[in-house]
Design a protein around this motif. Structure first.
Motif, PDB file in Angstrom:
ATOM      1  N   THR A 197      -6.472   3.769  -8.651  1.00  0.00           N
ATOM      2  CA  THR A 197      -6.389   2.315  -8.591  1.00  0.00           C
ATOM      3  C   THR A 197      -6.989   1.662  -9.827  1.00  0.00           C
ATOM      4  OG1 THR A 197      -8.454   2.257  -7.340  1.00  0.00           O
ATOM      5  CG2 THR A 197      -6.398   2.258  -6.077  1.00  0.00           C
TER       6      THR A 197
ATOM      7  N   ILE B 222      -3.406  -0.713   1.837  1.00  0.00           N
ATOM      8  CA  ILE B 222      -2.446  -0.814   0.742  1.00  0.00           C
ATOM      9  C   ILE B 222      -1.083  -1.124   1.336  1.00  0.00           C
ATOM     10  CG2 ILE B 222      -1.932   1.676   0.731  1.00  0.00           C
ATOM     11  CD1 ILE B 222      -1.649   1.431  -2.359  1.00  0.00           C
TER      12      ILE B 222
ATOM     13  N   ILE C 267      -3.512   5.238   0.942  1.00  0.00           N
ATOM     14  CA  ILE C 267      -4.697   5.112   0.107  1.00  0.00           C
ATOM     15  C   ILE C 267      -5.864   5.892   0.703  1.00  0.00           C
ATOM     16  CG2 ILE C 267      -5.498   3.003   1.257  1.00  0.00           C
ATOM     17  CD1 ILE C 267      -6.390   2.015  -1.556  1.00  0.00           C
TER      18      ILE C 267
ATOM     19  N   ILE D  58      -4.292   6.633  -4.662  1.00  0.00           N
ATOM     20  CA  ILE D  58      -3.134   6.215  -3.879  1.00  0.00           C
ATOM     21  C   ILE D  58      -2.014   7.227  -4.068  1.00  0.00           C
ATOM     22  CG2 ILE D  58      -3.730   3.778  -4.092  1.00  0.00           C
ATOM     23  CD1 ILE D  58      -1.429   3.516  -6.122  1.00  0.00           C
TER      24      ILE D  58
ATOM     25  N   VAL E 154      -3.473  -4.067  -2.762  1.00  0.00           N
ATOM     26  CA  VAL E 154      -4.580  -3.531  -1.971  1.00  0.00           C
ATOM     27  C   VAL E 154      -5.355  -4.696  -1.372  1.00  0.00           C
ATOM     28  CG1 VAL E 154      -6.756  -2.263  -2.018  1.00  0.00           C
ATOM     29  CG2 VAL E 154      -4.787  -1.393  -3.276  1.00  0.00           C
TER      30      VAL E 154
END
Length: 538
Positions: free
Chosen positions: A54, A270, A36, A41, A279
């Protein structure tokens, strides 16, 4: 069985092999090795790297090489992804722009190079490799410039994973490769731990572990804490070690499945757990699941036709020998020895059926199926003209080695927890016969259930503390077992005689040096067996 049956198996038996869609409501499963940076990500899925935001969770493909791409890591500025790529027949370090583009190769050694991170200034990629370890039992950490060049050893005798401190003066690292992914809650001599290494004086500090060891891995040095994964409380969860106060804090409480991979950056970590991504916020200490959706064009899930005897996995004969039943790539199929047509009894391409066995009265076929999500016992008419009777199972989740009782009303079977059961098909009640106390390699144990002619007794074997197999007789009426052999030899493969008066079995009196599968003493020796008989009637 007549010869022309085997010829028929080579003929074009064609079945649809389509599977469920790769994604459904709630996001895609089997996402792994996430990293991340801010709101972006990157993760591995189906052998390729994917990126997503995200906020919306819609994934976009970053790599598409036929080889596997794995272990992605964001650079500190979030502009570059380093990863291990299986290009040109080898696993090496590559980088690719975070927005996509052509990968650039950084290492060229024939050994595998696994990416672990970046130096704090982002100028070098940290990776582990066995290239300089002559036994190849261990790995070492190396760095290579993102502009290319010859890799440099990080200066540690052996190391498998690592994370630099914010000032770059220290390194949190795992010295040895973990074994806990194969042996859950492993506490032996190869249990993994984390050392905090200081480059200036080469000193180390070990993150404290409870008495009796645990497994600590995936160190992430963020601020004044080293976050890591540990099974010190049972299941793998996220913990942290405060390098100033020397205290350890637990941050997650997963109890169903372990956290497998974790990566941190800034104020976020993450991680992968139960096939999905979460997360963790360092700010509020809360974990949020990311419902990432991967709309992938995966060749292996495309509906297609397959054929050929190579897909046959298990088989059983009908009592008359007129037909045989097969597990053909997860479908239950019967074939005639001479006249007749093939029959696909299940036709469930989205499920997997296995271990078919034909009932002694010839009317039914039993098998295990995961069409409902978890494996169940199914019993179906051999002609496939009626729906299967389904029996829920409560064992360890994976089942095999079913054996019909002569009355065609009971079935004995094992699970991969090395437990032997029997089920009454009339009422669906399941009884436990016995459980192995010692580990045995393979999917199941070696219990070898055999029914008596009256369907009231089961012969089976259990290992003693000396790892010899001992034969027992179990009564379905009383639910109790009685020893048949004395345990002084290795007894196996018990069978009843047709009248139920005797038990025949193999036994070895020279098996001692060979029975322990983990020892090397069996490399140059030979075990002999003889046929024995035991009288069962008192």
């Amino acid at each position: 069985m007549k010869t022309n049956l085997s010829i028929r198996l080579l003929m074009p038996l064609i079945f649809c092999s389509g599977q469920l869609a790769a994604h459904a409501g709630g996001g895609t499963r089997f996402l792994t090795q996430p990293t991340i940076s801010g709101d972006r990500i990157v993760f591995a899925y189906a052998g390729d790297l994917w990126t997503a935001d995200t906020a919306d969770g819609n994934a976009r493909q970053l790599t598409s090489n036929p080889g596997n791409e794995s272990h992605p890591v964001f650079s500190p500025d979030g502009e570059t992804i380093a990863f291990s790529g299986e290009y040109d027949g080898n696993i090496d370090v590559f980088t690719v722009p975070a927005e996509g583009g052509a990968p650039r190769r950084l290492t060229w050694h024939p050994g595998p190079d696994i990416v672990r991170g970046f130096t704090r200034d982002g100028s070098k990629v940290l990776f582990c490799t066995p290239r300089s370890v002559f036994t190849r039992r261990y790995t070492q950490l190396y760095t290579v410039s993102i502009g290319g060049g010859f890799p440099e050893n990080a200066g540690l005798p052996n190391a498998h994973k690592g994370s630099y401190s914010p000032d770059g003066l220290h390194l949190a690292y795992v010295p040895i490769r973990e074994v806990h992914h194969q042996w859950k809650n492993y506490r032996g001599g190869s249990a993994s731990f984390i050392w905090l290494y200081t480059f200036a004086d080469r000193s180390v500090e070990k993150i404290p572990q409870p008495e009796g060891r645990c497994n600590d891995t995936d160190p992430m040095w963020l601020g004044d804490r080293v976050y890591f994964l540990s099974d010190r409380s049972g299941e793998f969860n996220l913990f942290s070690y405060d390098v100033i106060s020397k205290t350890i804090t637990r941050h997650t409480n997963h109890t169903d499945f372990p956290i497998l991979h974790a990566s941190g950056s800034g104020d976020k970590i993450i991680y992968e757990q139960a096939g999905v991504l979460h997360v963790f916020s360092l700010t509020d200490g809360q974990s949020v699941r990311l419902p990432v959706t991967v709309a992938a064009d995966l060749a292996e899930v495309r509906t297609r036709f397959v054929k050929g005897a190579k897909y046959i996995r298990e088989a059983d004969l009908s009592p008359t020998g007129v037909r045989a039943v097969f597990n053909f790539r997860g479908e239950i199929v019967t074939l005639p020895a001479e006249k007749g047509d093939p029959r696909n009894l299940t036709q469930s391409p989205a499920g997997h059926e296995r271990a078919p066995v034909w009932s002694p009265d010839g009317k039914s076929i039993a098998f295990f199926s995961d069409a409902a999500g978890e494996y169940e016992l199914h019993v179906m008419a051999q002609d496939g003209k009626s729906a299967a009777r389904k029996y829920k199972l409560s064992g360890s989740g994976f089942y095999g080695l079913p054996v019909w009782a002569p009355d065609s009303r009971k079935i004995a079977f094992e699970d991969n927890g090395r437990t032997l059961y029997w089920i009454n098909l009339d009422d669906g009640k399941i009884k436990t016969v016995a459980t192995e106390s010692l580990y045995i390699p393979g999917a199941f144990g070696e219990m070898g259930a055999c029914w008596a002619h009256d369907s009231k007794w089961i012969l089976y074997t259990l290992h003693t503390d000396a790892f010899f197999r001992r034969i027992f007789a179990y009564s379905t009426d009383t639910g109790k077992s009685e020893a048949v052999s004395d345990g002084m030899s290795d007894a196996s493969s018990p069978v009843f005689d047709p009248g139920g008066r005797y038990a025949y079995f193999f036994s070895s009196t020279d098996a001692g040096p060979l029975k322990h599968w983990f020892d090397q003493s069996n490399a140059d020796m030979r075990m002999t067996q003889s046929i024995y008989l035991a009288t069962l009637q008192q």
